[in-house]
Structure formats: structure tokens, C-alpha cells
Design a protein around this motif. Structure first.
Motif, PDB file in Angstrom:
ATOM      1  N   ILE A 104       0.852  -1.191   0.000  1.00 48.89           N
ATOM      2  CA  ILE A 104       0.000   0.000   0.000  1.00 48.89           C
ATOM      3  C   ILE A 104       0.886   1.239   0.000  1.00 48.89           C
ATOM      4  CG2 ILE A 104      -1.691   1.327   1.340  1.00 48.89           C
ATOM      5  CD1 ILE A 104      -2.890  -1.319   2.268  1.00 48.89           C
ATOM      6  N   ALA A 105       0.655   2.135  -0.959  1.00 50.23           N
ATOM      7  CA  ALA A 105       1.442   3.367  -1.034  1.00 50.23           C
ATOM      8  C   ALA A 105       0.738   4.461  -0.231  1.00 50.23           C
ATOM      9  CB  ALA A 105       1.616   3.793  -2.483  1.00 50.23           C
ATOM     10  N   ASN A 106      -0.575   4.593  -0.418  1.00 46.50           N
ATOM     11  CA  ASN A 106      -1.339   5.568   0.368  1.00 46.50           C
ATOM     12  C   ASN A 106      -2.827   5.256   0.265  1.00 46.50           C
ATOM     13  OD1 ASN A 106      -2.547   7.190  -1.932  1.00 46.50           O
ATOM     14  ND2 ASN A 106      -0.352   7.334  -2.378  1.00 46.50           N
ATOM     15  N   ILE A 107      -3.579   5.846   1.184  1.00 51.98           N
ATOM     16  CA  ILE A 107      -5.041   5.677   1.163  1.00 51.98           C
ATOM     17  C   ILE A 107      -5.661   7.071   1.207  1.00 51.98           C
ATOM     18  CG2 ILE A 107      -7.060   4.765   2.401  1.00 51.98           C
ATOM     19  CD1 ILE A 107      -5.403   2.517   3.432  1.00 51.98           C
ATOM     20  N   THR A 108      -6.549   7.338   0.273  1.00 55.28           N
ATOM     21  CA  THR A 108      -7.291   8.604   0.305  1.00 55.28           C
ATOM     22  C   THR A 108      -8.707   8.268   0.761  1.00 55.28           C
ATOM     23  OG1 THR A 108      -6.005   9.292  -1.614  1.00 55.28           O
ATOM     24  CG2 THR A 108      -7.935  10.633  -1.095  1.00 55.28           C
ATOM     25  N   PRO A 109      -9.027   8.541   2.022  1.00 44.36           N
ATOM     26  CA  PRO A 109     -10.279   8.004   2.568  1.00 44.36           C
ATOM     27  C   PRO A 109     -11.515   8.866   2.326  1.00 44.36           C
ATOM     28  CG  PRO A 109      -8.937   8.938   4.330  1.00 44.36           C
ATOM     29  CD  PRO A 109      -8.213   9.218   3.047  1.00 44.36           C
ATOM     30  N   THR A 110     -11.456   9.803   1.376  1.00 44.66           N
ATOM     31  CA  THR A 110     -12.578  10.742   1.234  1.00 44.66           C
ATOM     32  C   THR A 110     -13.911  10.047   0.934  1.00 44.66           C
ATOM     33  OG1 THR A 110     -11.569  11.139  -0.913  1.00 44.66           O
ATOM     34  CG2 THR A 110     -11.513  12.966   0.616  1.00 44.66           C
ATOM     35  N   GLU A 111     -13.883   9.034   0.098  1.00 41.93           N
ATOM     36  CA  GLU A 111     -15.119   8.334  -0.265  1.00 41.93           C
ATOM     37  C   GLU A 111     -15.694   7.618   0.959  1.00 41.93           C
ATOM     38  OE1 GLU A 111     -16.388   9.251  -2.864  1.00 41.93           O
ATOM     39  OE2 GLU A 111     -17.691   7.635  -3.545  1.00 41.93           O
ATOM     40  N   MET A 112     -14.814   6.936   1.718  1.00 42.09           N
ATOM     41  CA  MET A 112     -15.279   6.257   2.936  1.00 42.09           C
ATOM     42  C   MET A 112     -15.883   7.287   3.897  1.00 42.09           C
ATOM     43  SD  MET A 112     -12.441   3.320   3.815  1.00 42.09           S
ATOM     44  CE  MET A 112     -10.929   4.192   3.517  1.00 42.09           C
ATOM     45  N   GLN A 113     -15.182   8.420   4.048  1.00 41.19           N
ATOM     46  CA  GLN A 113     -15.670   9.451   4.978  1.00 41.19           C
ATOM     47  C   GLN A 113     -17.021  10.015   4.547  1.00 41.19           C
ATOM     48  OE1 GLN A 113     -12.010  11.466   4.881  1.00 41.19           O
ATOM     49  NE2 GLN A 113     -11.477  10.937   7.006  1.00 41.19           N
ATOM     50  N   ARG A 114     -17.176  10.189   3.235  1.00 35.77           N
ATOM     51  CA  ARG A 114     -18.440  10.748   2.722  1.00 35.77           C
ATOM     52  C   ARG A 114     -19.616   9.840   3.130  1.00 35.77           C
ATOM     53  NH1 ARG A 114     -21.414  10.634  -2.080  1.00 35.77           N
ATOM     54  NH2 ARG A 114     -20.086   9.141  -3.185  1.00 35.77           N
ATOM     55  N   PHE A 115     -19.455   8.525   2.943  1.00 37.70           N
ATOM     56  CA  PHE A 115     -20.545   7.605   3.298  1.00 37.70           C
ATOM     57  C   PHE A 115     -20.734   7.512   4.817  1.00 37.70           C
ATOM     58  CE2 PHE A 115     -19.621   5.939  -1.044  1.00 37.70           C
ATOM     59  CZ  PHE A 115     -20.880   6.118  -1.574  1.00 37.70           C
ATOM     60  N   LEU A 116     -19.626   7.564   5.561  1.00 36.72           N
ATOM     61  CA  LEU A 116     -19.745   7.525   7.033  1.00 36.72           C
ATOM     62  C   LEU A 116     -20.507   8.754   7.519  1.00 36.72           C
ATOM     63  CD1 LEU A 116     -16.150   6.347   8.067  1.00 36.72           C
ATOM     64  CD2 LEU A 116     -18.277   5.059   8.387  1.00 36.72           C
ATOM     65  N   ASN A 117     -20.184   9.925   6.941  1.00 38.06           N
ATOM     66  CA  ASN A 117     -20.860  11.159   7.352  1.00 38.06           C
ATOM     67  C   ASN A 117     -22.347  11.123   7.033  1.00 38.06           C
ATOM     68  OD1 ASN A 117     -18.473  12.120   8.291  1.00 38.06           O
ATOM     69  ND2 ASN A 117     -17.992  13.348   6.466  1.00 38.06           N
ATOM     70  N   ASP A 118     -22.667  10.295   6.039  1.00 37.60           N
ATOM     71  CA  ASP A 118     -24.076  10.148   5.650  1.00 37.60           C
ATOM     72  C   ASP A 118     -24.780   9.084   6.518  1.00 37.60           C
ATOM     73  OD1 ASP A 118     -26.354  10.449   3.935  1.00 37.60           O
ATOM     74  OD2 ASP A 118     -25.774   8.573   2.923  1.00 37.60           O
ATOM     75  N   GLY A 119     -24.070   8.545   7.502  1.00 35.00           N
ATOM     76  CA  GLY A 119     -24.686   7.574   8.419  1.00 35.00           C
ATOM     77  C   GLY A 119     -24.685   6.147   7.898  1.00 35.00           C
ATOM     78  N   GLN A 120     -23.921   5.891   6.828  1.00 36.54           N
ATOM     79  CA  GLN A 120     -23.923   4.526   6.278  1.00 36.54           C
ATOM     80  C   GLN A 120     -22.798   3.670   6.877  1.00 36.54           C
ATOM     81  OE1 GLN A 120     -25.188   3.784   2.387  1.00 36.54           O
ATOM     82  NE2 GLN A 120     -25.196   5.909   1.749  1.00 36.54           N
ATOM     83  N   ILE A 121     -23.019   2.361   6.815  1.00 36.10           N
ATOM     84  CA  ILE A 121     -21.957   1.415   7.175  1.00 36.10           C
ATOM     85  C   ILE A 121     -21.165   1.178   5.892  1.00 36.10           C
ATOM     86  CG2 ILE A 121     -21.483  -0.968   7.854  1.00 36.10           C
ATOM     87  CD1 ILE A 121     -24.211  -0.790   9.442  1.00 36.10           C
ATOM     88  N   VAL A 122     -19.829   1.299   5.975  1.00 36.50           N
ATOM     89  CA  VAL A 122     -18.999   1.166   4.776  1.00 36.50           C
ATOM     90  C   VAL A 122     -18.356  -0.216   4.762  1.00 36.50           C
ATOM     91  CG1 VAL A 122     -16.987   2.086   3.560  1.00 36.50           C
ATOM     92  CG2 VAL A 122     -18.567   3.649   4.704  1.00 36.50           C
ATOM     93  N   ILE A 123     -18.591  -0.962   3.691  1.00 36.20           N
ATOM     94  CA  ILE A 123     -18.032  -2.317   3.567  1.00 36.20           C
ATOM     95  C   ILE A 123     -16.944  -2.287   2.492  1.00 36.20           C
ATOM     96  CG2 ILE A 123     -18.595  -4.767   3.219  1.00 36.20           C
ATOM     97  CD1 ILE A 123     -20.500  -3.562   5.169  1.00 36.20           C
ATOM     98  N   VAL A 124     -15.699  -2.595   2.882  1.00 37.67           N
ATOM     99  CA  VAL A 124     -14.580  -2.504   1.935  1.00 37.67           C
ATOM    100  C   VAL A 124     -14.040  -3.901   1.615  1.00 37.67           C
ATOM    101  CG1 VAL A 124     -12.271  -1.524   1.527  1.00 37.67           C
ATOM    102  CG2 VAL A 124     -13.939  -0.255   2.894  1.00 37.67           C
ATOM    103  N   ALA A 125     -13.732  -4.132   0.350  1.00 34.38           N
ATOM    104  CA  ALA A 125     -13.121  -5.400  -0.064  1.00 34.38           C
ATOM    105  C   ALA A 125     -11.680  -5.444   0.424  1.00 34.38           C
ATOM    106  CB  ALA A 125     -13.152  -5.509  -1.586  1.00 34.38           C
ATOM    107  N   GLY A 126     -11.344  -6.468   1.220  1.00 34.56           N
ATOM    108  CA  GLY A 126      -9.970  -6.614   1.687  1.00 34.56           C
ATOM    109  C   GLY A 126      -9.067  -7.086   0.569  1.00 34.56           C
TER     110      GLY A 126
END
Ligand code: ADP
Ligand code: ASP
Ligand code: MG
Length: 410
Positions: free
Chosen positions: A113-135
Motif C-alpha cells: 500500500i502506497a497511500n489511502i485517500t479516505p474521502t469516499e469512505m468518509q463521505r458515506f460515514l458522514n451520511d450515516g452509512q456502514i462502509v463495507i470494503v473489499a480486503g
């Protein structure tokens, strides 16, 4: 409100019933007032069957395509879990590694992993959603799909916990936590309440596959505390944390076992500068990972060099070394598979002696022959016949009294 990252391994999501159970647990966590990111593996057995499928169509599948194929395993699980959560009365969204902002280098099948830009995850979290990420997956800067090496969903979870500065990272699996040895091999193994990053790293890299070793390396480097626990009940698991003073009192934390090892001996290596460099340089250029190395003392102007490696790499190593043996004027190359490694790990070993003697004595008393020995500051490892490994692990586990409690410094 806390942010929790939960990772569920293959057996925890191994069938639809288990996926529904995980959905209930995740929903309950959110209802408890926390924000939740969930990382999932492929359903148990799926990654292995995809690899077998690839081998059926090609003797040496191209690594880029292997990554495209293997990434589908985790993609199935994220969609199923998000559906289960959505019909369980909460809102969830599934994200592939790329959609979650995970950028890796381009080393297919074992990308970093070089870096993670978590903006998309944060956007859904701020919207009250549970975020499911593929490992286990990410993408390069150029948009190529990559995977992070076997067991790589652990790394996804730890890296996301670090990127989001999560309050808690929980690794849910099919055992109650990290044990003094693999409980499937040593029935008297005991669950540890806590251990240091360094001990977990030594155990993971010497065969305790409960955590991927690169994920522990990442957690140690970025100070991400995590807990390994069972997805089948609610009992607390094992906390993996920064070393504390009292940990030094525990001489031996646990044992690891690594099967499928092979041993290569190069006989009659001329005792002159550059001989070892020629052998190991050739192996390195061929990307073959070597483990224990032993060189004998030279008596007659020639010496033996032996090393171990994974048995799957043995043929490749033999082919790589045959010309080198001729070039440096060595006598012969002997190769043998069917070995295994038993390692004894504990940070207390730094300041306490006698561990090696005790290990060798218990193996000797059990009639188990030691073929090679290697040590580090907090580990002693022996190479033995693979047929003896279960007995050796049980005998050593007893000798160090690990079933009844940690071996404390006297
Ligand atoms: P997951 O699919 O959840 O990632 P893994 O199969 O990768 O699970 O890891 C869990 C397995 O690790 C256990 O079932 C156990 O057999 C094995 N294991 C090996 N060493 C240990 C150990 N020291 N403590 C606990 N489990 C261990
Ligand atoms: N599915 C991948 C594997 O089996 C990654 C993981 O489970 O962590 O190795
Ligand atoms: Mg795993």
C-alpha cells in the motif's frame, strides 16, 4: 461517537448464514452509537479455488490477470454483506479497494500500500452509512487492480484503521484470539490476553498465520493497536499493543510452526570471498525467498552452505543454482523437501538465557533430531523433519509450561 474498523476473515463469511450473522453484529455495533467500517475477505476456500482455476488454464498464470481474478473473491463478499445489512434495517454501501482509495505499488500478487485517500469512505460515514470494503485489493496510480498477498485483508483493515485514525480495529476470525501455538496443532494451547507488536510479528512471520505478517509490520510502524477475536461469540480476544515493561517478565510468549520447508545444501564450496555472494545473489535475482542459512567452518579449504526455503520454490532454486555451483567450483547440490520449522518466541528472551538449552533438551528427550538452528533477539528456531512437527510443538509447549500460564523470569 467512536469509529470502529472490523475485519471478518473467510470462515466468518463462509456461507450465507454466516454473512447474515456478521450483518447482525455490524448493525448492533452501529446501533450502539459507533461509526463502522467493515473489511471482508473472500468466502472461505474461494481464493484457493480461483488460484486452482487459473492453474487449470495456464501453467504459469500472468500475475496481472491473477490479480484481476483474485480480486473478484472479495468483491462477491462486499456485495452480499451490504445486501444483508440493507435488508436487516440499516444502510450499507460496498466499496472495492480502488473505490475506497487504496493505492498500491505495481507489484502484482504482493503489492504494497502506497497511500489511502479516505474521502469516499468518509463521505458515506458522514451520511450515516456502514462502509463495507473489499480486503486484499487495491489499485495502482495507473488504475491496475492489485492484491496484497495471501492473508492481505488483515493489512487492508489495519491500513484503513490508520488512515481513518479509528478508535478501534477488530480482527474477527474463527479462533478466540492469538494462542500460545496454533490450537489446531496443540490442543492445550492457551489464548493470550495481550502481546506486543514485536512478538506478534515474529510469530506471524515464522508461521502463525492468524495474522498476515505484513499487516503486523504496518500496525507496529504506525502504532495501530488491534484486537484479534472470534466472530462466533462475544468474548474478548487478544490485544496486540506496544510493548510494556511487564511484558519483559514473560520469557516465552508462544510457538510457531511452519510446514512445507525444503533444505538445500551446497557441498564443497571453495572457501574464498564471493562464493556466498554468488549463491545468494543468484537466488535473490530469481526472487526466491530464503530463510535459515548455515555455513560450516572450513577445515580443508572448502565448506558446506545450507539454507531453507518454501518447498514450492525448490525446483526453481535448483534450476537457478546448478550453473552457479559449476561456476564457483563447488562439489554438489543436495536438495530435500519434507522439513518444517518450529520457533519459540518471547521478548523476555532478550534478557534471559536458557531457552535454547531447554528447547534442545525436550526435543532430544523426544528423539526428535534437529537439522538446523537459527536465532534472533527474541526467537529461537529449529528445522526438523516435517513428520515430527506436531509432536515437537506439543513437547515444547509442555516443556515451557505454556498451557498453564506464561513462563515468567525467575
Ligand atoms: P481468517 O480467514 O479469519 O483470516 P485465518 O485462517 O487466516 O483466518 O487465521 C486463523 C487460523 O490461524 C486459525 O484457524 C488457526 O488454525 C491459525 N493459527 C495459527 N497459529 C495460530 C495462533 N498462534 N493462534 C491462533 N490461531 C492460529
Ligand atoms: N482472500 C485472501 C486470501 O485467502 C485474503 C484474505 O483472506 O485475507 O488470502
Ligand atoms: Mg487470515
Amino acid at each position: 461517537m467512536s469509529l470502529i474498523v472490523q475485519k471478518y476473515g473467510g470462515s466468518s463469511v463462509g456461507n450465507p448464514e454466516r454473512i447474515r450473522r456478521v450483518a447482525e453484529r455490524v448493525i448492533a455495533t452501529q446501533r450502539g452509537g459507533d461509526r463502522v467500517v467493515v473489511v471482508v475477505s473472500a468466502m472461505s476456500g474461494v481464493t484457493d479455488s480461483l488460484i486452482n482455476l487459473a492453474r487449470e488454464v495456464s501453467a504459469s498464470p500472468t500475475e496481472r490477470e491473477l490479480d484481476v481474478l483474485l480480486a473478484t473473491g472479495e468483491q462477491t463478499t462486499i456485495a452480499l454483506l451490504a445486501m444483508a445489512i440493507n435488508s436487516g434495517g440499516a444502510r450499507a454501501v460496498s466499496l472495492t479497494g480502488a473505490q475506497a482509495g487504496i493505492v498500491t505499488d505495481g507489484v502484482h500478487t504482493k503489492a504494497r500500500i502506497a497511500n489511502i485517500t479516505p474521502t469516499e469512505m468518509q463521505r458515506f460515514l458522514n451520511d450515516g452509512q456502514i462502509v463495507i470494503v473489499a480486503g486484499f485489493q487495491g489499485q495502482t496510480m495507473e488504475g491496475q487492480i492489485t492484491t496484497l498477498g495471501r492473508g492481505g485483508s488483515d493489512l487492508t483493515a489495519i491500513a484503513i484503521a490508520s488512515a481513518l485514525d479509528a478508535d478501534l480495529c477488530q480482527i474477527y476470525t474463527d479462533v478466540d484470539g492469538v494462542f500460545t501455538c496454533d490450537p489446531r496443532l496443540v490442543p492445550s494451547a492457551r489464548k493470550l490476553d495481550e502481546l506486543s507488536y514485536e512478538e506478534m510479528l515474529e510469530m506471524a512471520s515464522s508461521g502463525s498465520k492468524v495474522m498476515q505478517s505484513r499487516s503486523v509490520e504496518f500496525a507496529k510502524k504506525f502504532g495501530v493497536p488491534f484486537e484479534v477475536r472470534s466472530s462466533f461469540h462475544h468474548l474478548p480476544g487478544t490485544r496486540v499493543i506496544e510493548e510494556t515493561m511487564s511484558m519483559e517478565n514473560v520469557v516465552i510468549r508462544g510457538l510457531s510452526v511452519e510446514r512445507n520447508q525444503a533444505k538445500v545444501t551446497i557441498d564443497g564450496v571453495p572457501d574464498r570471498p564471493g562464493a556466498a555472494a554468488a549463491i545468494f545473489g543468484a537466488l535473490e535475482r530469481a526472487n526466491i525467498v530464503i530463510d535459515v542459512i548455515v555455513q560450516n567452518v572450513s577445515r580443508t579449504g572448502a565448506t558446506d552452505i545450507s539454507f531453507t526455503l518454501n518447498k514450492d520454490d525448490l525446483d526453481h532454486a535448483r534450476r537457478t543454482l546448478e550453473p552457479v555451483v559449476k561456476e564457483i567450483g563447488a562439489r554438489a547440490l543436495l536438495a530435500k523437501s519434507g522439513s518444517a520449522k518450529l520457533s519459540v518466541v518471547g521478548i523476555g528472551m532478550r534478557s534471559h538465557s536458557g531457552v535454547a538449552a531447554k528447547l534442545f533438551a525436550c526435543l532430544g528427550a523426544a528423539g526428535i533430531n534437529i537439522e538446523m538452528i537459527s536465532t534472533s533477539e527474541i526467537k529461537i528456531a529449529v528445522i526438523i523433519d516435517e513428520a515430527d512437527i506436531a509432536r515437537a510443538a506439543n513437547v515444547a509447549h509442555d516443556a515451557f509450561g505454556l498451557a498453564s500460564g506464561p513462563m515468567l523470569a525467575s
